[in-house]
Design a protein around this motif. Structure first.
Motif, mmCIF file in Angstrom:
data_model
loop_
_atom_site.group_PDB
_atom_site.id
_atom_site.type_symbol
_atom_site.label_atom_id
_atom_site.label_comp_id
_atom_site.label_asym_id
_atom_site.label_seq_id
_atom_site.Cartn_x
_atom_site.Cartn_y
_atom_site.Cartn_z
ATOM 1 N N LEU A 1 0.993 -1.176 -0.163
ATOM 2 C CA LEU A 1 -0.533 0.005 0.342
ATOM 3 C C LEU A 1 0.699 1.363 -0.099
ATOM 4 C CD1 LEU A 1 -2.769 -0.768 2.712
ATOM 5 C CD2 LEU A 1 -2.899 -0.728 0.167
ATOM 6 N N ASP A 2 0.137 2.255 -0.796
ATOM 7 C CA ASP A 2 0.798 2.951 -0.752
ATOM 8 C C ASP A 2 0.987 4.217 0.423
ATOM 9 O OD1 ASP A 2 1.573 3.380 -3.030
ATOM 10 O OD2 ASP A 2 -0.158 3.872 -4.049
ATOM 11 N N ARG A 3 0.149 3.928 1.681
ATOM 12 C CA ARG A 3 0.131 4.798 2.669
ATOM 13 C C ARG A 3 -0.415 3.728 3.090
ATOM 14 N NH1 ARG A 3 -4.395 6.632 -0.977
ATOM 15 N NH2 ARG A 3 -6.043 5.943 0.175
ATOM 16 N N GLU A 4 -0.615 3.515 4.688
ATOM 17 C CA GLU A 4 -1.459 3.103 6.502
ATOM 18 C C GLU A 4 -3.199 3.123 5.824
ATOM 19 O OE1 GLU A 4 -0.338 2.892 9.588
ATOM 20 O OE2 GLU A 4 2.139 2.424 9.653
ATOM 21 N N PRO A 5 -4.078 2.498 5.978
ATOM 22 C CA PRO A 5 -5.415 2.079 5.510
ATOM 23 C C PRO A 5 -5.709 3.476 7.253
ATOM 24 C CG PRO A 5 -4.254 0.315 5.784
ATOM 25 C CD PRO A 5 -2.851 0.649 6.004
#
Length: 290
Positions: free
Chosen positions: A106-110
């Motif tokens: 993922l590009d960013r944490e959920p």
């Protein structure tokens, strides 16, 4: 898996035994207490197992489908009904490996996670430990007793609801969405899963992930395992093919339940990741939708 600063679960056999001794003391309290305290203490044990597992037990703990079978004390607790096995994460090792690959990409944490079908809360506790700053919501048609306390022991919001209840899902999405990660581990009935996908995929943020577990369920013929397990039409081969043809700008496959579902949602799909008994959809960005 590590939690907040200074906190982690047992990772060595002796630490796990110390945890078991802590549970044993809780059981002794149960035996010394009056009958009306049984459920309270039983729930405390379930919460202890669930949250400590999520905090990071030894990796070998996750290599078996039923990890308690290798430990005679835990097996005895399950056998005598003292500990509900639903307190443990229920996902198979290859599914956990799929999540490891998926979540690290993922590009960013959920920031917001929704899981449908939580059983005893084992996996939702794991998501909260992996992403402590995220809002994690778990919904189930019948919540285990230890998940009904507010606030929950693990910081997850647990809600009761049926995934076939479109109004209930819409209510949850409106209040807690949009989501970065949605996991459908609910009934596995094809019609239910298709309806949930149609309803909730629009509530996933661009770049977010929508996971469908146990895609093999509809392969089972009625009565093949248990007579009450009937999961409907096997829609996923045609769904996968239809999405693939759209992504490669090919020819649309013949109409079928799976192809119709793909037609309804494929415009929102940037990637389709297919693995053993599980698939994931990455929601398209605005530029990809154009």
């Amino acid at each position: 898996m590590a939690g907040p600063e200074g906190e982690r679960g047992p990772s060595k056999p002796e630490e796990f035994l110390a945890l078991w001794r802590q549970m044993e003391e809780l059981l002794n309290e149960m035996r010394r207490g009056v009958e009306r305290d049984w459920h309270r203490a039983q729930d405390a044990v379930a919460d202890l197992i669930r949250t400590q597992t999520a905090a990071g037990m030894a990796p070998a703990f996750f290599t078996r489908r039923r990890p308690w079978e290798a430990n005679p004390q835990l097996a005895a607790m399950i056998e005598h009904g003292i500990l509900d096995h639903a307190a443990f994460p229920q996902k198979m090792p290859h599914v956990l490996a799929f999540y490891r690959r998926l979540l690290t990409s993922l590009d960013r944490e959920p920031a917001s996670i929704l899981e449908i079908g939580v059983k005893g809360g084992g996996s939702t506790a794991v998501w909260k430990r992996l992403f402590p700053s995220a809002s994690v919501v778990g919904i189930d048609i019948k919540l285990r007793r230890w998940l009904t306390r507010e606030p929950s022991e693990d910081g997850v919001v647990y809600l009761q609801g049926d995934q076939t209840d479109a109004a209930r899902l819409a209510e949850v999405a409106a209040k807690h969405g949009p989501f970065d990660l949605v996991i459908d581990d609910g009934s596995h009935v094809s019609d239910h899963v298709a309806g949930t996908l149609r309803l909730l995929l629009p509530h996933v943020r661009a770049g977010g992930i929508y996971v469908i577990e146990d895609t093999h369920s509809s392969v089972r013929k009625p009565g093949a395992w248990r007579s009450n397990e009937q999961y409907g039409e096997d829609i996923w081969p045609d769904f996968t093919l239809a999405v693939f043809e759209r992504l490669r700008r090919g020819v649309a496959p013949p109409s079928s339940a799976g192809a119709k579902l793909a037609s309804a949602v494929s415009g929102m799909i940037a990637d389709l990741i297919v693995s053993t008994q599980v698939m994931a959809i990455r929601k398209a960005e605005a530029t990809e939708l154009a």
